[in-house]
Scaffold this motif. Sequence first.
Motif, PDB file in Angstrom:
ATOM      1  N   UNK A 137       0.816  -1.213   0.000  1.00 25.33           N
ATOM      2  CA  UNK A 137       0.000   0.000   0.000  1.00 25.33           C
ATOM      3  C   UNK A 137       0.854   1.270   0.000  1.00 25.33           C
ATOM      4  N   UNK A 138       2.073   1.188   0.529  1.00 28.23           N
ATOM      5  CA  UNK A 138       2.937   2.382   0.556  1.00 28.23           C
ATOM      6  C   UNK A 138       3.217   2.859  -0.861  1.00 28.23           C
TER       7      UNK A 138
ATOM      8  N   UNK B 231      -6.067   0.792   4.360  1.00 30.58           N
ATOM      9  CA  UNK B 231      -7.500   1.090   4.488  1.00 30.58           C
ATOM     10  C   UNK B 231      -7.946   2.043   3.374  1.00 30.58           C
ATOM     11  N   UNK B 232      -7.118   3.065   3.152  1.00 31.78           N
ATOM     12  CA  UNK B 232      -7.413   4.040   2.094  1.00 31.78           C
ATOM     13  C   UNK B 232      -7.439   3.337   0.735  1.00 31.78           C
ATOM     14  N   UNK B 233      -6.465   2.451   0.518  1.00 26.10           N
ATOM     15  CA  UNK B 233      -6.384   1.703  -0.745  1.00 26.10           C
ATOM     16  C   UNK B 233      -7.649   0.890  -0.985  1.00 26.10           C
ATOM     17  N   UNK B 234      -8.155   0.247   0.080  1.00 22.60           N
ATOM     18  CA  UNK B 234      -9.337  -0.595  -0.066  1.00 22.60           C
ATOM     19  C   UNK B 234     -10.569   0.231  -0.458  1.00 22.60           C
TER      20      UNK B 234
ATOM     21  N   UNK C 225      -9.007   7.829 -12.138  1.00 23.49           N
ATOM     22  CA  UNK C 225      -8.733   6.577 -11.431  1.00 23.49           C
ATOM     23  C   UNK C 225      -7.341   6.630 -10.822  1.00 23.49           C
ATOM     24  N   UNK C 226      -7.197   6.047  -9.642  1.00 22.12           N
ATOM     25  CA  UNK C 226      -5.923   6.074  -8.917  1.00 22.12           C
ATOM     26  C   UNK C 226      -5.001   4.999  -9.490  1.00 22.12           C
TER      27      UNK C 226
END
Length: 525
Positions: free
Chosen positions: A258-259, A292-295, A323-324
């Motif tokens: 996630x980093x 959490x943010x990624x999810x 889109x990210x």
Amino acid sequence: MSGLPKLTKARIEAILSARFGDGFKSLKELPNPFELYDMQRAAKRIAAAIREGEKIAIVGDYDVDGVVSSALMTEFFDIVDYPVRIVIPNRFEDGYGVSPALLERIDADVVVTVDNGITAFEAAEVCKERGIDLIITDHHTPSETLPDAYAVVNPKQERCDFAYPEICGAQVAWFLIGALKKELGLDLKMGRFLDLLALAIIADVMPLTSINRPLVQKGLEMLSTSPRPAFEAVRAYLGKSRFSAEDVAFGIAPRINSAGRMADASIALEFLRAESLSEASEAWLKLDGLNQERREVESRTTEEAIARVRDEDPVIVVAAEGWHEGVVGIVASRLVGRYGKPAIVLAIEGERAKGSGRSVGEVDLFGLLERSAEWLEGFGGHKMAAGLSLKAVDVDPFRRKICQEAAKLDPDLFIPKADVLGELPLEEVDWELMAILERFEPYGEANARPAFLFKNVEVLEARPVGQEKTHLKLTLKNGGSVLPAIRFRYEESVAPGDRIDLSGTLQINEFNGRRTIQLLVDKIY
């Protein structure tokens, strides 16, 4: 579900044994690092740089494999007390791998890539012009031509006779450390790195057979007692002291990933290299927050991507602005799972589209990209996963081209690999079976944890559990055999007295010192 074989304990043992045609490898059977093409040339050059006091820079990657590769190299140079510069590109500012722009920030005599570089043609030319010796260590599938580097260490290049090409970037880096150990005459135990190495092998979805199996086995064992503050923090946070490959794949790897996906991979490197438990715990909480943010972002993007899917296309290609970029690979995996076909998800920013693809069954996604390369600015990866970039105006012609190429393939290649091993009578589930299953651990890629189909079993108990009552606790019965089961995030309607078919994996549940066998339900039919 029909046509599945009826299983016994002996049959299960035979099926699992067949996955290891060459038997179980041991750590003693690991190959010599110098069996990798150009390894000797790479090790000699780096050793000379150390002896001569030259400047060395390491360029990593922002996923778990790349971060672990960078951590391994950092640890090695710490051991030999030699200063190096570690650079992990930022996904959003630098793009992937070693690039001409990245090299502008690097002052070095020798640049070593880990888990990237096999497509770094421009960077190799820049290094030549500047008198930098570029050493590429990578494991991604190379094209027919290779960058003009000082040395290229990659088990997948045609001129390499290395017996085990299915290894990750961190393993190539680990073998490089082994070669440097010999070249420098060091007394260094290579096993000290295996807790880190196991993390990369599992996260990069390498087959857990052949030499990968003993490396992961030993690494998981070490993870339980590793004095690394990072793994002390993981054990404390997850409340576990024994780890399976699935624990790493679903509990640890996504947080480390996630980093690089949401911010900067340096956070993950700081976590793995933390020198105290408090430092590691602080970094882990940061990673957990990013995950959490990624999810949340991934969930939203997946919904938007589903709305853009063209059902008639053999390969899903969806693109949108906003889109990210950090979640497109995971969204592609979600689409593959939902539609059973390869998927490519692209984030458009300005005039460029950049994204990731995932494949299904035996479809070679890298090969499809090669045959559609006229519309691409760049791509890299392997059979099951790839990254790519192209002009935004070329997304539609690229989609048409890759779908044309995919339409020529044998439809059988698109069949997802079977999830269920066979039909198992409930009376076969006992501690003898669990001992057989345990013998073939760790489970993962190319050695999937066996899932079984249980037919016409009676439901003795069915009750919602969990804080939000989203899980279903079951007690199943057939003849004189009873088996507890749990179905997470259930949607089915099941009541005591029902007779159902269901599939899932068996696990040992430990609670208050008591061990029981439990079925982890995947599907209720």
